[in-house]
Design a protein around this motif. Structure first.
Motif, PDB file in Angstrom:
ATOM      1  N   GLY A 146      -8.665  -6.775  15.018  1.00  0.00           N
ATOM      2  CA  GLY A 146      -7.616  -6.203  14.204  1.00  0.00           C
ATOM      3  C   GLY A 146      -7.806  -6.370  12.718  1.00  0.00           C
ATOM      4  O   GLY A 146      -8.550  -7.246  12.273  1.00  0.00           O
ATOM      5  N   ILE A 147      -7.125  -5.514  11.974  1.00  0.00           N
ATOM      6  CA  ILE A 147      -7.031  -5.654  10.522  1.00  0.00           C
ATOM      7  C   ILE A 147      -5.569  -5.944  10.222  1.00  0.00           C
ATOM      8  O   ILE A 147      -4.692  -5.131  10.517  1.00  0.00           O
ATOM      9  CB  ILE A 147      -7.485  -4.399   9.775  1.00  0.00           C
ATOM     10  CG1 ILE A 147      -8.988  -4.196   9.945  1.00  0.00           C
ATOM     11  CG2 ILE A 147      -7.138  -4.511   8.283  1.00  0.00           C
ATOM     12  CD1 ILE A 147      -9.546  -3.022   9.209  1.00  0.00           C
ATOM     13  N   ALA A 148      -5.317  -7.116   9.674  1.00  0.00           N
ATOM     14  CA  ALA A 148      -3.949  -7.545   9.383  1.00  0.00           C
ATOM     15  C   ALA A 148      -3.570  -7.161   7.960  1.00  0.00           C
ATOM     16  O   ALA A 148      -4.420  -6.890   7.113  1.00  0.00           O
ATOM     17  CB  ALA A 148      -3.835  -9.054   9.564  1.00  0.00           C
ATOM     18  N   GLY A 149      -2.285  -7.128   7.695  1.00  0.00           N
ATOM     19  CA  GLY A 149      -1.780  -6.922   6.339  1.00  0.00           C
ATOM     20  C   GLY A 149      -1.810  -5.495   5.862  1.00  0.00           C
ATOM     21  O   GLY A 149      -1.748  -5.229   4.662  1.00  0.00           O
ATOM     22  N   VAL A 150      -1.879  -4.528   6.768  1.00  0.00           N
ATOM     23  CA  VAL A 150      -1.922  -3.120   6.376  1.00  0.00           C
ATOM     24  C   VAL A 150      -0.537  -2.694   5.887  1.00  0.00           C
ATOM     25  O   VAL A 150       0.464  -2.895   6.571  1.00  0.00           O
ATOM     26  CB  VAL A 150      -2.373  -2.221   7.547  1.00  0.00           C
ATOM     27  CG1 VAL A 150      -2.363  -0.752   7.140  1.00  0.00           C
ATOM     28  CG2 VAL A 150      -3.745  -2.638   8.042  1.00  0.00           C
ATOM     29  N   GLN A 151      -0.486  -2.123   4.702  1.00  0.00           N
ATOM     30  CA  GLN A 151       0.750  -1.568   4.152  1.00  0.00           C
ATOM     31  C   GLN A 151       0.712  -0.056   4.299  1.00  0.00           C
ATOM     32  O   GLN A 151      -0.332   0.558   4.082  1.00  0.00           O
ATOM     33  CB  GLN A 151       0.904  -1.932   2.676  1.00  0.00           C
ATOM     34  CG  GLN A 151       1.128  -3.396   2.416  1.00  0.00           C
ATOM     35  CD  GLN A 151       2.517  -3.852   2.852  1.00  0.00           C
ATOM     36  OE1 GLN A 151       3.455  -3.083   2.972  1.00  0.00           O
ATOM     37  NE2 GLN A 151       2.642  -5.140   3.097  1.00  0.00           N
ATOM     38  N   LEU A 152       1.828   0.546   4.659  1.00  0.00           N
ATOM     39  CA  LEU A 152       1.953   2.001   4.732  1.00  0.00           C
ATOM     40  C   LEU A 152       2.922   2.420   3.638  1.00  0.00           C
ATOM     41  O   LEU A 152       4.093   2.037   3.669  1.00  0.00           O
ATOM     42  CB  LEU A 152       2.452   2.418   6.117  1.00  0.00           C
ATOM     43  CG  LEU A 152       1.482   2.099   7.254  1.00  0.00           C
ATOM     44  CD1 LEU A 152       2.146   2.307   8.605  1.00  0.00           C
ATOM     45  CD2 LEU A 152       0.219   2.933   7.146  1.00  0.00           C
ATOM     46  N   ILE A 153       2.399   3.171   2.654  1.00  0.00           N
ATOM     47  CA  ILE A 153       3.211   3.526   1.488  1.00  0.00           C
ATOM     48  C   ILE A 153       3.245   5.023   1.272  1.00  0.00           C
ATOM     49  O   ILE A 153       2.429   5.757   1.804  1.00  0.00           O
ATOM     50  CB  ILE A 153       2.692   2.815   0.212  1.00  0.00           C
ATOM     51  CG1 ILE A 153       1.280   3.286  -0.117  1.00  0.00           C
ATOM     52  CG2 ILE A 153       2.742   1.301   0.378  1.00  0.00           C
ATOM     53  CD1 ILE A 153       0.797   2.840  -1.483  1.00  0.00           C
ATOM     54  N   GLY A 154       4.180   5.462   0.453  1.00  0.00           N
ATOM     55  CA  GLY A 154       4.311   6.872   0.128  1.00  0.00           C
ATOM     56  C   GLY A 154       5.314   7.551   1.034  1.00  0.00           C
ATOM     57  O   GLY A 154       5.790   6.984   2.008  1.00  0.00           O
ATOM     58  N   ASN A 155       5.604   8.783   0.677  1.00  0.00           N
ATOM     59  CA  ASN A 155       6.568   9.551   1.447  1.00  0.00           C
ATOM     60  C   ASN A 155       6.166  11.023   1.425  1.00  0.00           C
ATOM     61  O   ASN A 155       6.773  11.814   0.745  1.00  0.00           O
ATOM     62  CB  ASN A 155       7.978   9.353   0.901  1.00  0.00           C
ATOM     63  CG  ASN A 155       9.028   9.896   1.830  1.00  0.00           C
ATOM     64  OD1 ASN A 155       8.758  10.145   3.000  1.00  0.00           O
ATOM     65  ND2 ASN A 155      10.229  10.101   1.333  1.00  0.00           N
ATOM     66  N   GLY A 156       5.092  11.330   2.129  1.00  0.00           N
ATOM     67  CA  GLY A 156       4.678  12.715   2.251  1.00  0.00           C
ATOM     68  C   GLY A 156       3.574  13.148   1.311  1.00  0.00           C
ATOM     69  O   GLY A 156       3.075  14.251   1.414  1.00  0.00           O
ATOM     70  N   SER A 157       3.188  12.302   0.368  1.00  0.00           N
ATOM     71  CA  SER A 157       2.080  12.664  -0.514  1.00  0.00           C
ATOM     72  C   SER A 157       1.169  11.470  -0.712  1.00  0.00           C
ATOM     73  O   SER A 157       1.605  10.323  -0.640  1.00  0.00           O
ATOM     74  CB  SER A 157       2.601  13.168  -1.863  1.00  0.00           C
ATOM     75  OG  SER A 157       3.323  12.161  -2.513  1.00  0.00           O
ATOM     76  N   SER A 158      -0.094  11.757  -0.955  1.00  0.00           N
ATOM     77  CA  SER A 158      -1.094  10.700  -1.141  1.00  0.00           C
ATOM     78  C   SER A 158      -0.821   9.950  -2.431  1.00  0.00           C
ATOM     79  O   SER A 158      -0.647  10.551  -3.494  1.00  0.00           O
ATOM     80  CB  SER A 158      -2.485  11.338  -1.181  1.00  0.00           C
ATOM     81  OG  SER A 158      -3.469  10.366  -1.286  1.00  0.00           O
ATOM     82  N   VAL A 159      -0.768   8.637  -2.325  1.00  0.00           N
ATOM     83  CA  VAL A 159      -0.514   7.793  -3.496  1.00  0.00           C
ATOM     84  C   VAL A 159      -1.530   6.667  -3.523  1.00  0.00           C
ATOM     85  O   VAL A 159      -2.059   6.270  -2.488  1.00  0.00           O
ATOM     86  CB  VAL A 159       0.921   7.214  -3.485  1.00  0.00           C
ATOM     87  CG1 VAL A 159       1.962   8.299  -3.605  1.00  0.00           C
ATOM     88  CG2 VAL A 159       1.159   6.383  -2.226  1.00  0.00           C
ATOM     89  N   PRO A 160      -1.836   6.138  -4.714  1.00  0.00           N
ATOM     90  CA  PRO A 160      -2.774   5.014  -4.786  1.00  0.00           C
ATOM     91  C   PRO A 160      -2.117   3.739  -4.256  1.00  0.00           C
ATOM     92  O   PRO A 160      -0.912   3.544  -4.359  1.00  0.00           O
ATOM     93  CB  PRO A 160      -3.086   4.888  -6.269  1.00  0.00           C
ATOM     94  CG  PRO A 160      -1.888   5.465  -6.956  1.00  0.00           C
ATOM     95  CD  PRO A 160      -1.373   6.532  -6.037  1.00  0.00           C
ATOM     96  N   CYS A 161      -2.941   2.876  -3.710  1.00  0.00           N
ATOM     97  CA  CYS A 161      -2.437   1.578  -3.247  1.00  0.00           C
ATOM     98  C   CYS A 161      -2.219   0.672  -4.437  1.00  0.00           C
ATOM     99  O   CYS A 161      -2.906   0.810  -5.455  1.00  0.00           O
ATOM    100  CB  CYS A 161      -3.436   0.952  -2.283  1.00  0.00           C
ATOM    101  SG  CYS A 161      -3.594   1.892  -0.741  1.00  0.00           S
ATOM    102  N   PRO A 162      -1.257  -0.247  -4.307  1.00  0.00           N
ATOM    103  CA  PRO A 162      -0.998  -1.158  -5.423  1.00  0.00           C
ATOM    104  C   PRO A 162      -2.171  -2.097  -5.692  1.00  0.00           C
ATOM    105  O   PRO A 162      -2.989  -2.330  -4.876  1.00  0.00           O
ATOM    106  CB  PRO A 162       0.222  -1.956  -4.948  1.00  0.00           C
ATOM    107  CG  PRO A 162       0.438  -1.624  -3.521  1.00  0.00           C
ATOM    108  CD  PRO A 162      -0.391  -0.458  -3.176  1.00  0.00           C
TER     109      PRO A 162
END
Length: 144
Positions: free
Chosen positions: A128-144
């Motif tokens: 597994g890969i832990a700590g995955v964040q899912l961000i945005g709301n319908g459009s591609s955005v850069p990760c923090p």
């Protein structure tokens, strides 16, 4: 470019109920039931072994590597594969399957409480890969 971060690592949230099922990866928490609603329109942000990935899950099923963004002249966003929720092994909405071409197809159970972070668990290798964040709301955005 980090093509197919899910496959390179051999492992790898929001609406939808949570099943009482334990995640296939030990210590991963509760498995998400409605993976379609969870990842659709979201950018998955993850880091492992010093590599960072940010892949957008487009509503049409494309997986877009954000890279430096769609308007960057040297390393713009580009399609790297496709995604679909569900597979025959784990059930209709309990997995997300990625196809990066040339036989590189990988399925993951998504585990964790609503809002994340999440554990993406490869259903074949149980890595597994832990700590995955899912961000945005319908459009591609850069990760923090």
């Amino acid at each position: 470019m980090k093509t197919a971060w899910w496959m390179a690592a051999l492992a790898l949230g929001m609406a939808g109920g949570v099943s009482a099922q334990t995640c296939p990866c030990a210590g991963g928490g509760t498995q998400q039931v409605n993976v379609q609603a969870l990842v659709n329109g979201k950018t998955a942000c993850a880091t492992r072994n010093g590599d960072t990935w940010q892949e957008f899950h487009a509503a049409n099923g494309d997986v877009i590597d954000y890279k430096r963004g769609p308007n960057d002249k040297t390393d713009p966003s580009s399609k790297v594969g496709t995604w679909v929720a569900g597979n025959a092994t784990r059930g209709a909405q309990q997995t997300v399957t990625y196809n990066y071409g040339a036989g590189q197809v990988y399925s993951y159970a998504v585990c964790g409480a609503a809002g994340g972070p999440y554990l993406f668990c490869n259903v074949s290798s149980m890595q597994g890969i832990a700590g995955v964040q899912l961000i945005g709301n319908g459009s591609s955005v850069p990760c923090p």
